[in-house]
Design a protein around this motif. Structure first.
Motif, PDB file in Angstrom:
ATOM      1  N   ALA A 100     -28.983  -3.357 -21.077  1.00  0.00           N
ATOM      2  CA  ALA A 100     -28.541  -2.515 -22.541  1.00  0.00           C
ATOM      3  C   ALA A 100     -27.444  -2.117 -22.346  1.00  0.00           C
ATOM      4  CB  ALA A 100     -29.998  -1.842 -23.041  1.00  0.00           C
ATOM      5  N   GLN A 101     -26.953  -1.297 -20.960  1.00  0.00           N
ATOM      6  CA  GLN A 101     -25.986  -0.817 -20.893  1.00  0.00           C
ATOM      7  C   GLN A 101     -25.071  -1.748 -20.519  1.00  0.00           C
ATOM      8  OE1 GLN A 101     -25.089   2.596 -20.582  1.00  0.00           O
ATOM      9  NE2 GLN A 101     -26.899   3.500 -20.576  1.00  0.00           N
ATOM     10  N   ALA A 102     -24.861  -3.067 -19.765  1.00  0.00           N
ATOM     11  CA  ALA A 102     -23.794  -3.672 -19.344  1.00  0.00           C
ATOM     12  C   ALA A 102     -23.730  -4.834 -20.419  1.00  0.00           C
ATOM     13  CB  ALA A 102     -24.618  -4.906 -18.187  1.00  0.00           C
ATOM     14  N   ALA A 103     -24.958  -4.992 -21.775  1.00  0.00           N
ATOM     15  CA  ALA A 103     -24.397  -5.445 -23.183  1.00  0.00           C
ATOM     16  C   ALA A 103     -23.955  -4.332 -23.513  1.00  0.00           C
ATOM     17  CB  ALA A 103     -25.479  -5.615 -23.780  1.00  0.00           C
ATOM     18  N   ALA A 104     -24.139  -2.987 -23.449  1.00  0.00           N
ATOM     19  CA  ALA A 104     -23.000  -2.520 -24.517  1.00  0.00           C
ATOM     20  C   ALA A 104     -22.027  -2.525 -23.526  1.00  0.00           C
ATOM     21  CB  ALA A 104     -23.501  -0.956 -24.791  1.00  0.00           C
ATOM     22  N   ARG A 105     -21.408  -2.148 -22.991  1.00  0.00           N
ATOM     23  CA  ARG A 105     -20.429  -2.457 -22.329  1.00  0.00           C
ATOM     24  C   ARG A 105     -19.346  -3.157 -22.330  1.00  0.00           C
ATOM     25  NH1 ARG A 105     -22.638   0.039 -17.567  1.00  0.00           N
ATOM     26  NH2 ARG A 105     -23.249  -1.716 -17.062  1.00  0.00           N
ATOM     27  N   ALA A 106     -20.216  -4.933 -22.448  1.00  0.00           N
ATOM     28  CA  ALA A 106     -19.541  -6.071 -22.884  1.00  0.00           C
ATOM     29  C   ALA A 106     -18.937  -5.973 -24.461  1.00  0.00           C
ATOM     30  CB  ALA A 106     -20.525  -7.008 -22.997  1.00  0.00           C
ATOM     31  N   GLY A 107     -19.553  -5.342 -24.959  1.00  0.00           N
ATOM     32  CA  GLY A 107     -19.000  -5.237 -26.717  1.00  0.00           C
ATOM     33  C   GLY A 107     -18.136  -3.825 -26.877  1.00  0.00           C
ATOM     34  N   SER A 110     -30.046  -2.506 -27.787  1.00  0.00           N
ATOM     35  CA  SER A 110     -31.616  -1.968 -27.610  1.00  0.00           C
ATOM     36  C   SER A 110     -32.546  -3.409 -27.349  1.00  0.00           C
ATOM     37  CB  SER A 110     -32.124  -1.098 -29.197  1.00  0.00           C
ATOM     38  OG  SER A 110     -31.387  -0.030 -28.989  1.00  0.00           O
ATOM     39  N   ILE A 111     -33.349  -3.336 -26.516  1.00  0.00           N
ATOM     40  CA  ILE A 111     -34.080  -4.447 -25.920  1.00  0.00           C
ATOM     41  C   ILE A 111     -34.828  -3.843 -25.835  1.00  0.00           C
ATOM     42  CG2 ILE A 111     -34.544  -5.506 -23.616  1.00  0.00           C
ATOM     43  CD1 ILE A 111     -31.205  -5.246 -22.914  1.00  0.00           C
ATOM     44  N   THR A 112     -36.192  -4.642 -26.167  1.00  0.00           N
ATOM     45  CA  THR A 112     -37.433  -4.367 -25.859  1.00  0.00           C
ATOM     46  C   THR A 112     -37.818  -5.823 -24.919  1.00  0.00           C
ATOM     47  OG1 THR A 112     -37.850  -4.176 -28.433  1.00  0.00           O
ATOM     48  CG2 THR A 112     -39.918  -4.461 -26.774  1.00  0.00           C
ATOM     49  N   ALA A 113     -38.659  -5.517 -24.330  1.00  0.00           N
ATOM     50  CA  ALA A 113     -38.649  -6.907 -23.070  1.00  0.00           C
ATOM     51  C   ALA A 113     -40.578  -6.572 -22.655  1.00  0.00           C
ATOM     52  CB  ALA A 113     -38.110  -6.467 -21.760  1.00  0.00           C
ATOM     53  N   THR A 114     -41.033  -7.782 -22.177  1.00  0.00           N
ATOM     54  CA  THR A 114     -43.114  -7.356 -22.347  1.00  0.00           C
ATOM     55  C   THR A 114     -42.725  -8.230 -20.690  1.00  0.00           C
ATOM     56  OG1 THR A 114     -43.845  -8.417 -24.528  1.00  0.00           O
ATOM     57  CG2 THR A 114     -45.001  -8.872 -22.575  1.00  0.00           C
ATOM     58  N   GLN A 115     -43.743  -7.137 -20.046  1.00  0.00           N
ATOM     59  CA  GLN A 115     -43.969  -7.390 -19.036  1.00  0.00           C
ATOM     60  C   GLN A 115     -45.725  -7.831 -18.599  1.00  0.00           C
ATOM     61  OE1 GLN A 115     -41.631  -7.449 -15.768  1.00  0.00           O
ATOM     62  NE2 GLN A 115     -44.405  -7.549 -15.178  1.00  0.00           N
ATOM     63  N   SER A 138     -53.060  -7.353 -21.071  1.00  0.00           N
ATOM     64  CA  SER A 138     -52.349  -8.080 -20.273  1.00  0.00           C
ATOM     65  C   SER A 138     -51.122  -7.891 -20.124  1.00  0.00           C
ATOM     66  CB  SER A 138     -52.631  -9.995 -21.482  1.00  0.00           C
ATOM     67  OG  SER A 138     -52.483  -9.641 -22.270  1.00  0.00           O
ATOM     68  N   SER A 139     -50.217  -6.904 -20.926  1.00  0.00           N
ATOM     69  CA  SER A 139     -49.708  -6.694 -21.524  1.00  0.00           C
ATOM     70  C   SER A 139     -48.463  -5.256 -21.292  1.00  0.00           C
ATOM     71  CB  SER A 139     -48.533  -7.834 -21.722  1.00  0.00           C
ATOM     72  OG  SER A 139     -48.867  -7.989 -23.161  1.00  0.00           O
ATOM     73  N   LEU A 140     -47.425  -5.047 -21.004  1.00  0.00           N
ATOM     74  CA  LEU A 140     -47.013  -4.192 -21.435  1.00  0.00           C
ATOM     75  C   LEU A 140     -45.739  -3.935 -21.887  1.00  0.00           C
ATOM     76  CD1 LEU A 140     -48.273  -1.884 -18.198  1.00  0.00           C
ATOM     77  CD2 LEU A 140     -49.050  -1.564 -20.366  1.00  0.00           C
ATOM     78  N   THR A 141     -45.158  -3.205 -23.283  1.00  0.00           N
ATOM     79  CA  THR A 141     -44.006  -3.524 -24.100  1.00  0.00           C
ATOM     80  C   THR A 141     -43.274  -2.078 -23.267  1.00  0.00           C
ATOM     81  OG1 THR A 141     -45.314  -4.643 -25.599  1.00  0.00           O
ATOM     82  CG2 THR A 141     -42.992  -3.592 -25.862  1.00  0.00           C
ATOM     83  N   VAL A 142     -41.762  -2.701 -22.976  1.00  0.00           N
ATOM     84  CA  VAL A 142     -41.190  -1.695 -22.259  1.00  0.00           C
ATOM     85  C   VAL A 142     -39.885  -1.946 -23.289  1.00  0.00           C
ATOM     86  CG1 VAL A 142     -42.126  -1.581 -19.951  1.00  0.00           C
ATOM     87  CG2 VAL A 142     -39.951  -3.159 -20.491  1.00  0.00           C
ATOM     88  N   HIS A 143     -38.708  -0.130 -23.433  1.00  0.00           N
ATOM     89  CA  HIS A 143     -38.106  -0.592 -24.720  1.00  0.00           C
ATOM     90  C   HIS A 143     -36.688  -0.133 -23.557  1.00  0.00           C
ATOM     91  CE1 HIS A 143     -40.353  -1.145 -27.869  1.00  0.00           C
ATOM     92  NE2 HIS A 143     -41.183  -0.569 -27.296  1.00  0.00           N
ATOM     93  N   GLY A 144     -34.755  -0.658 -24.048  1.00  0.00           N
ATOM     94  CA  GLY A 144     -34.374  -0.430 -23.293  1.00  0.00           C
ATOM     95  C   GLY A 144     -33.255  -0.326 -24.072  1.00  0.00           C
ATOM     96  N   THR A 145     -32.094   1.116 -24.084  1.00  0.00           N
ATOM     97  CA  THR A 145     -31.541   0.907 -25.059  1.00  0.00           C
ATOM     98  C   THR A 145     -30.084   1.481 -23.255  1.00  0.00           C
ATOM     99  OG1 THR A 145     -32.811   2.131 -26.451  1.00  0.00           O
ATOM    100  CG2 THR A 145     -30.744   2.912 -26.849  1.00  0.00           C
ATOM    101  N   VAL A 175     -28.453 -12.959 -20.098  1.00  0.00           N
ATOM    102  CA  VAL A 175     -29.386 -12.983 -18.677  1.00  0.00           C
ATOM    103  C   VAL A 175     -30.627 -13.186 -18.869  1.00  0.00           C
ATOM    104  CG1 VAL A 175     -27.341 -10.999 -17.434  1.00  0.00           C
ATOM    105  CG2 VAL A 175     -29.533 -10.507 -19.774  1.00  0.00           C
ATOM    106  N   GLY A 176     -30.658 -13.716 -19.637  1.00  0.00           N
ATOM    107  CA  GLY A 176     -32.044 -14.298 -20.623  1.00  0.00           C
ATOM    108  C   GLY A 176     -32.593 -12.943 -21.716  1.00  0.00           C
ATOM    109  N   ALA A 177     -32.209 -12.024 -22.743  1.00  0.00           N
ATOM    110  CA  ALA A 177     -32.745 -11.332 -22.747  1.00  0.00           C
ATOM    111  C   ALA A 177     -32.212 -11.076 -24.375  1.00  0.00           C
ATOM    112  CB  ALA A 177     -32.172  -9.317 -22.531  1.00  0.00           C
ATOM    113  N   SER A 178     -32.882 -10.386 -25.351  1.00  0.00           N
ATOM    114  CA  SER A 178     -33.335 -10.317 -26.550  1.00  0.00           C
ATOM    115  C   SER A 178     -32.676  -9.056 -26.964  1.00  0.00           C
ATOM    116  CB  SER A 178     -33.845 -11.251 -27.716  1.00  0.00           C
ATOM    117  OG  SER A 178     -35.100 -10.725 -27.425  1.00  0.00           O
ATOM    118  N   GLY A 179     -32.129  -8.669 -27.640  1.00  0.00           N
ATOM    119  CA  GLY A 179     -32.248  -7.341 -28.348  1.00  0.00           C
ATOM    120  C   GLY A 179     -31.611  -6.906 -29.134  1.00  0.00           C
ATOM    121  N   SER A 180     -31.060  -5.508 -30.320  1.00  0.00           N
ATOM    122  CA  SER A 180     -30.163  -6.200 -31.215  1.00  0.00           C
ATOM    123  C   SER A 180     -29.131  -4.551 -30.639  1.00  0.00           C
ATOM    124  CB  SER A 180     -30.996  -4.516 -32.045  1.00  0.00           C
ATOM    125  OG  SER A 180     -31.053  -3.102 -31.825  1.00  0.00           O
ATOM    126  N   VAL A 181     -28.180  -5.314 -31.587  1.00  0.00           N
ATOM    127  CA  VAL A 181     -26.765  -4.797 -31.409  1.00  0.00           C
ATOM    128  C   VAL A 181     -26.519  -3.565 -32.068  1.00  0.00           C
ATOM    129  CG1 VAL A 181     -24.504  -4.850 -30.479  1.00  0.00           C
ATOM    130  CG2 VAL A 181     -26.331  -5.956 -29.425  1.00  0.00           C
TER     131      VAL A 181
END
Length: 125
Positions: free
Chosen positions: A32-39, A88-93, A104-111, A72-78
Motif C-alpha cells: 500500500a505504501q509503495a502504491a501510494a508513492r507510485a501515485g 487501502s489493501i485487504t488481503a486474505t491469509q 480457514s483464513s484470516l483477513t488483513v488490511h494494509g494502508t 504486485v498482484g494486489a487489489s485495493g482502493s485508491v
C-alpha cells in the motif's frame, strides 16, 4: 486426552497462523505504501513549471497506484485528497493449523499514503 490435544493444536495454530497473518499485514502495508508513492509521482508538470507548485493529477495518480497494485498482484482502493494519495489493501491469509478448529483464513488490511516532495537529498519547503 483428545480435548487436551485439540487445545494444544489450537494454541500452536494461534502462534503459527498469527505469525503468518502478521507477515501478511506487513506485506499489505508495504504494498500500500509503495502504491501510494507510485501515485504521488503523478504531478502536474505544467503547473510545477509555471508556478513551482506541486499538485497531483488525480486521475493519473489513481491509475498509477492501481497499476502498481496490479503489478504486485494486489487489489485495493485508491483515493486522492488534495496532494495526498491513500491506498487501502485487504488481503486474505490462509491458515495452517487453525483450520483444524474451523478457521480457514484470516483477513488483513494494509494502508499507505504519500504526497509529492520537492528535493533530491532532503525535503525542501
Amino acid at each position: 486426552m483428545v480435548v487436551l490435544v485439540v487445545g494444544i493444536l489450537a494454541l500452536a495454530g494461534l502462534t503459527l497462523d498469527g505469525g503468518l497473518a502478521l507477515a501478511a499485514k506487513v506485506k499489505a502495508n508495504g504494498e500500500a505504501q509503495a502504491a501510494a508513492r507510485a501515485g504521488a509521482q503523478a504531478i502536474d508538470l505544467s503547473a510545477y513549471r509555471n508556478t513551482g507548485t506541486l499538485q497531483l493529477v488525480p486521475a493519473q495518480a489513481v491509475a498509477d497506484a492501481q497499476s502498481y497494485l496490479a503489478t504486485v498482484g494486489a487489489s485495493g482502493s485508491v483515493t486522492v485528497s488534495g496532494d495526498t494519495v491513500t491506498v487501502s489493501i485487504t488481503a486474505t491469509q490462509g491458515t495452517q493449523l487453525l483450520g483444524l478448529v474451523g478457521i480457514s483464513s484470516l483477513t488483513v488490511h494494509g494502508t499507505g499514503s504519500a504526497h509529492p516532495q520537492r528535493g533530491v537529498v532532503t525535503v525542501e519547503p
